[in-house]
Design an enzyme around this catalytic site. Structure first.
Site, PDB file in Angstrom:
ATOM      1  N   GLY A 179      -5.706  -2.480   5.328  1.00  0.00           N
ATOM      2  CA  GLY A 179      -6.996  -2.401   5.421  1.00  0.00           C
ATOM      3  C   GLY A 179      -7.339  -0.996   4.445  1.00  0.00           C
ATOM      4  O   GLY A 179      -8.553  -0.588   4.866  1.00  0.00           O
ATOM      5  N   LEU A 180      -6.834  -0.649   3.517  1.00  0.00           N
ATOM      6  CA  LEU A 180      -7.024   0.237   2.664  1.00  0.00           C
ATOM      7  C   LEU A 180      -7.244  -0.165   1.044  1.00  0.00           C
ATOM      8  O   LEU A 180      -7.260   0.660   0.410  1.00  0.00           O
ATOM      9  CB  LEU A 180      -5.767   1.476   2.635  1.00  0.00           C
ATOM     10  CG  LEU A 180      -5.603   2.226   4.040  1.00  0.00           C
ATOM     11  CD1 LEU A 180      -4.411   3.010   4.083  1.00  0.00           C
ATOM     12  CD2 LEU A 180      -6.996   3.225   4.253  1.00  0.00           C
ATOM     13  N   SER A 181      -7.205  -1.412   1.080  1.00  0.00           N
ATOM     14  CA  SER A 181      -7.574  -1.878  -0.244  1.00  0.00           C
ATOM     15  C   SER A 181      -6.368  -1.779  -1.209  1.00  0.00           C
ATOM     16  O   SER A 181      -6.832  -1.443  -2.392  1.00  0.00           O
ATOM     17  CB  SER A 181      -8.906  -1.410  -0.596  1.00  0.00           C
ATOM     18  OG  SER A 181      -9.759  -2.540  -1.210  1.00  0.00           O
ATOM     19  N   SER A 237      -7.035  -4.412  -4.285  1.00  0.00           N
ATOM     20  CA  SER A 237      -7.901  -4.164  -5.422  1.00  0.00           C
ATOM     21  C   SER A 237      -7.734  -2.954  -6.098  1.00  0.00           C
ATOM     22  O   SER A 237      -8.077  -2.919  -7.397  1.00  0.00           O
ATOM     23  CB  SER A 237      -9.447  -4.276  -4.966  1.00  0.00           C
ATOM     24  OG  SER A 237      -9.495  -3.566  -3.895  1.00  0.00           O
ATOM     25  N   ALA A 238      -6.828  -2.033  -5.606  1.00  0.00           N
ATOM     26  CA  ALA A 238      -6.726  -0.755  -6.215  1.00  0.00           C
ATOM     27  C   ALA A 238      -5.958  -1.015  -7.343  1.00  0.00           C
ATOM     28  O   ALA A 238      -5.923  -0.795  -8.776  1.00  0.00           O
ATOM     29  CB  ALA A 238      -5.784   0.153  -5.489  1.00  0.00           C
ATOM     30  N   ASP A 297     -14.736  -2.688  -1.350  1.00  0.00           N
ATOM     31  CA  ASP A 297     -13.487  -1.919  -1.570  1.00  0.00           C
ATOM     32  C   ASP A 297     -13.421  -1.627  -3.265  1.00  0.00           C
ATOM     33  O   ASP A 297     -13.328  -0.593  -3.849  1.00  0.00           O
ATOM     34  CB  ASP A 297     -12.184  -2.962  -1.401  1.00  0.00           C
ATOM     35  CG  ASP A 297     -12.273  -3.846  -0.244  1.00  0.00           C
ATOM     36  OD1 ASP A 297     -13.047  -3.308   0.554  1.00  0.00           O
ATOM     37  OD2 ASP A 297     -11.830  -4.989  -0.135  1.00  0.00           O
ATOM     38  N   PRO A 322      -0.218   2.083   1.620  1.00  0.00           N
ATOM     39  CA  PRO A 322       0.456   1.158   2.389  1.00  0.00           C
ATOM     40  C   PRO A 322      -0.070  -0.291   2.569  1.00  0.00           C
ATOM     41  O   PRO A 322      -1.165  -0.400   2.443  1.00  0.00           O
ATOM     42  CB  PRO A 322       0.191   1.922   3.759  1.00  0.00           C
ATOM     43  CG  PRO A 322      -0.411   3.322   3.474  1.00  0.00           C
ATOM     44  CD  PRO A 322      -1.000   3.028   2.229  1.00  0.00           C
ATOM     45  N   ARG A 323       0.911  -1.109   2.669  1.00  0.00           N
ATOM     46  CA  ARG A 323       0.736  -2.597   2.227  1.00  0.00           C
ATOM     47  C   ARG A 323      -0.317  -3.235   3.150  1.00  0.00           C
ATOM     48  O   ARG A 323       0.097  -3.362   4.322  1.00  0.00           O
ATOM     49  CB  ARG A 323       1.908  -3.446   1.981  1.00  0.00           C
ATOM     50  CG  ARG A 323       2.049  -4.656   1.236  1.00  0.00           C
ATOM     51  CD  ARG A 323       3.141  -5.294   1.371  1.00  0.00           C
ATOM     52  NE  ARG A 323       3.292  -6.491   0.934  1.00  0.00           N
ATOM     53  CZ  ARG A 323       3.521  -6.879  -0.485  1.00  0.00           C
ATOM     54  NH1 ARG A 323       3.683  -5.872  -1.281  1.00  0.00           N
ATOM     55  NH2 ARG A 323       3.211  -7.994  -0.847  1.00  0.00           N
TER      56      ARG A 323
HETATM   57  N1  LIG Z   1       1.528  -2.159  -1.979  1.00  0.00           N
HETATM   58  C1  LIG Z   1       1.254  -3.502  -2.624  1.00  0.00           C
HETATM   59  N2  LIG Z   1       2.220  -3.690  -3.510  1.00  0.00           N
HETATM   60  C2  LIG Z   1       2.293  -4.690  -4.456  1.00  0.00           C
HETATM   61  N3  LIG Z   1       1.504  -5.791  -4.284  1.00  0.00           N
HETATM   62  C3  LIG Z   1       0.397  -5.489  -3.131  1.00  0.00           C
HETATM   63  C4  LIG Z   1       0.378  -4.522  -2.317  1.00  0.00           C
HETATM   64  N4  LIG Z   1      -0.680  -4.377  -1.736  1.00  0.00           N
HETATM   65  C5  LIG Z   1      -1.158  -5.598  -1.669  1.00  0.00           C
HETATM   66  N5  LIG Z   1      -0.549  -6.264  -2.905  1.00  0.00           N
HETATM   67  C6  LIG Z   1      -1.135  -7.645  -3.388  1.00  0.00           C
HETATM   68  O1  LIG Z   1      -2.241  -7.912  -2.843  1.00  0.00           O
HETATM   69  C7  LIG Z   1      -2.329  -9.188  -2.291  1.00  0.00           C
HETATM   70  C8  LIG Z   1      -3.353  -9.173  -0.792  1.00  0.00           C
HETATM   71  O2  LIG Z   1      -3.417  -8.109  -0.162  1.00  0.00           O
HETATM   72  P1  LIG Z   1      -4.216  -7.682   0.955  1.00  0.00           P
HETATM   73  O3  LIG Z   1      -4.273  -8.365   2.069  1.00  0.00           O
HETATM   74  O4  LIG Z   1      -5.776  -7.546   0.310  1.00  0.00           O
HETATM   75  O5  LIG Z   1      -4.033  -6.207   1.334  1.00  0.00           O
HETATM   76  P2  LIG Z   1      -5.093  -4.909   1.177  1.00  0.00           P
HETATM   77  O6  LIG Z   1      -5.822  -4.640   2.520  1.00  0.00           O
HETATM   78  O7  LIG Z   1      -4.097  -3.584   1.204  1.00  0.00           O
HETATM   79  O8  LIG Z   1      -5.678  -5.070  -0.257  1.00  0.00           O
HETATM   80  C9  LIG Z   1      -0.809  -9.224  -1.751  1.00  0.00           C
HETATM   81  O9  LIG Z   1      -0.667 -10.553  -1.295  1.00  0.00           O
HETATM   82  C10 LIG Z   1      -0.005  -8.714  -2.739  1.00  0.00           C
HETATM   83  O10 LIG Z   1      -0.081  -9.828  -3.875  1.00  0.00           O
HETATM   84  O1  LIG Z   2     -13.231  -6.230   7.298  1.00  0.00           O
HETATM   85  C1  LIG Z   2     -13.362  -5.166   6.586  1.00  0.00           C
HETATM   86  O2  LIG Z   2     -13.889  -4.436   6.939  1.00  0.00           O
HETATM   87  C2  LIG Z   2     -13.106  -5.546   4.914  1.00  0.00           C
HETATM   88  O3  LIG Z   2     -12.061  -6.527   4.924  1.00  0.00           O
HETATM   89  C3  LIG Z   2     -11.538  -6.581   3.672  1.00  0.00           C
HETATM   90  O4  LIG Z   2     -10.765  -5.317   3.182  1.00  0.00           O
HETATM   91  P1  LIG Z   2      -9.209  -5.317   3.473  1.00  0.00           P
HETATM   92  O5  LIG Z   2      -8.796  -3.787   2.978  1.00  0.00           O
HETATM   93  O6  LIG Z   2      -8.316  -6.310   3.045  1.00  0.00           O
HETATM   94  O7  LIG Z   2      -8.886  -5.373   4.866  1.00  0.00           O
HETATM   95  C4  LIG Z   2     -12.650  -7.046   2.803  1.00  0.00           C
HETATM   96  O8  LIG Z   2     -12.124  -7.050   1.252  1.00  0.00           O
HETATM   97  C5  LIG Z   2     -13.809  -5.904   2.775  1.00  0.00           C
HETATM   98  O9  LIG Z   2     -14.646  -6.342   1.999  1.00  0.00           O
HETATM   99  C6  LIG Z   2     -14.106  -5.701   4.283  1.00  0.00           C
HETATM  100  O10 LIG Z   2     -15.525  -4.928   4.461  1.00  0.00           O
HETATM  101 MG   LIG Z   3      -7.467  -6.553  -0.293  1.00  0.00          MG
END
Ligand SMILES: Nc1ncnc2c1ncn2[C@@H]1O[C@H](COP(=O)(O)OP(=O)(O)O)[C@@H](O)[C@H]1O
Ligand SMILES: O=C(O)[C@H]1O[C@H](OP(=O)(O)O)[C@H](O)[C@@H](O)[C@@H]1O
Ligand SMILES: [Mg+2]
Length: 382
Positions: free
Chosen positions: A126-128, A131-132, A175, A122-123
């Site tokens: 906070g499940l990263s 970086s996945a 993450d 899910p976009r």
């Molecule tokens: N599900 C997704 N599909 C495509 N791009 C994504 C997705 N989730 C995140 N991204 C990319 O990563 C960027 C940063 O996401 P981020 O705020 O760090 O979310 P998360 O907490 O899921 O890591 C987004 O602006 C987008 O470019």
């Molecule tokens: O605030 C946190 O716990 C985390 O926030 C970011 O992760 P995200 O998945 O984008 O919410 C950050 O990248 C982590 O290092 C922090 O612990």
């Molecule tokens: Mg992120």
């Protein structure tokens, strides 16, 4: 077809990287602290690398949408999902991979490839999810160029983080460590180790030490850059309350490691709750968001321990009283309109080659970079 990671001339390479849960100590990873985090099988991103004549980064048909039914469709899409998909993450990962290899004198062959991706994380919850995508792409490059042995496990999370920093995405190391190592990892990001080695100290823990956990999430994208910026600035300015509270948060991971090793789950529950309470005091309700706080509260109302998995959007809950409490939690989440799933932990993702790199040498970067970049640049606007 999934290739063996150490195969020298793969035809098609595919790697997954999993969503991660910060179980204890986050967000102190961003503040020289400690965390315990795990990779979960409930959600993942996958990247596929195929040899090709040209080097091609393939846009995802839905996540990188450029064709719309109408102007309002375009605007609606931008308002809900932001401007960016995963293409920029794939590109930045290639760039950072190339820079590190150059810097370290690692020879790369000159064949080309196409990179494509998919994700069900899910976009921005906070499940990263970001970086996945970067992590799975990085794994594909390691195998395509057959350099797993030359780019050690310990330094990989920092390189993956650099790819996101290249884009102005605000993030910390926990993450990427969870996603590179898999399983359950205790992480210590103390400044001395970070400065000396360019990475923290990471220890994998037996995943069977974990009690059953649940993941609660909602359609509620939240931007970790926005959430973190004010607290980060106060920390940099030497704010005593933030500094001491972050130390307390980091200590929760230390205590949590002992609690897990002793299977003292009552203690684990207390620590998880303390973790969220400290975050709430430091960040304030406005920054955390009412819906995110409600997810934590829903769990607490049935007596479960709960905290954010990351910076907001999803919550990890633990029901110390067992099955009946899980039922009550599930009902409460459904009534509140939140999704809830039992957490499925991913086992360690390290293969034999990776494990060898843990002992062979120090993996430093010549060019040292800060773990976290601020102020949050315009590119980070979703
Ligand atoms: N599900 C997704 N599909 C495509 N791009 C994504 C997705 N989730 C995140 N991204 C990319 O990563 C960027 C940063 O996401 P981020 O705020 O760090 O979310 P998360 O907490 O899921 O890591 C987004 O602006 C987008 O470019
Ligand atoms: O605030 C946190 O716990 C985390 O926030 C970011 O992760 P995200 O998945 O984008 O919410 C950050 O990248 C982590 O290092 C922090 O612990
Ligand atoms: Mg992120």
């Amino acid at each position: 077809m999934e290739q063996n990671s150490s195969s020298p001339s793969p035809v098609v390479i595919e790697h997954k990287a999993y969503a991660r849960i910060g179980l204890l100590g986050n967000p102190s990873d961003v503040y020289d602290g400690r965390t315990i985090s795990l990779s979960i099988d409930n959600f993942w991103a996958s990247v596929r690398l195929q040899p090709s004549a040209d080097l091609l980064i393939v846009p995802h048909p839905t996540h990188d949408l450029v064709k719309f039914n109408s102007l309002s469709h375009l605007v609606n899409r931008l308002e809900n999902e932001g401007y960016y998909g995963g293409v920029r993450l794939l590109m930045a990962t290639c760039k950072v991979f190339n820079s590190y290899c150059k810097e370290q004198g690692i020879h790369l062959h000159n064949k080309n490839f196409s990179l494509s991706y998919d994700t069900n994380i899910p976009r921005q919850t906070g499940l990263s999810g970001s970086s996945a995508i970067a992590c799975a792409a990085f794994s594909c490059l390691l195998d395509f160029y057959n350099v797993r042995e030359k780019i050690g496990v310990k330094i990989r999370p920092q390189l993956i983080l650099n790819a996101e920093k290249e884009l102005g995405i605000v993030a910390g190391l926990q993450d990427r460590v969870a996603q590179v190592y898999g399983g359950l990892v205790y992480m210590d990001f103390n400044k001395a180790s970070m400065n000396k080695n360019g990475h923290g100290n990471y220890t994998q823990l037996d995943t069977s030490l974990l009690p059953p956990l649940h993941l609660i999430y909602a359609e509620n994208p939240s931007d970790s850059g926005k959430v973190h910026s004010a607290v980060r600035q106060r920390w940099l300015d030497g704010d005593k309350f933030i500094i001491s509270s972050m130390e307390e948060v980091a200590n929760l991971a230390l205590q949590g490691r002992t609690a897990l090793l002793e299977k003292d789950y009552a203690k684990l529950a207390t620590l998880m709750n303390q973790n969220f309470d400290l975050r709430r005091q430091m960040f304030g309700d406005a920054a955390l968001g009412a819906l995110n706080i409600e997810m934590v509260e829903v769990a607490r109302r049935v007596g479960a321990a709960s905290k954010f998995t990351g910076s907001g959007g999803a919550v990890v809950a633990f029901c110390p009283d067992g099955a009946l409490q899980v039922e009550a939690l599930t009902d409460a989440c459904k009534k509140a309109g939140f999704s809830i799933v039992p957490v499925k932990v991913v086992p360690s993702l390290l293969n034999e080659t990776d494990i060898r790199t843990l002992v062979t040498k120090n993996w430093t970067q010549t060019t040292k970079t800060n773990v976290f970049s601020l102020p949050c640049p315009v590119e980070n606007v979703r």
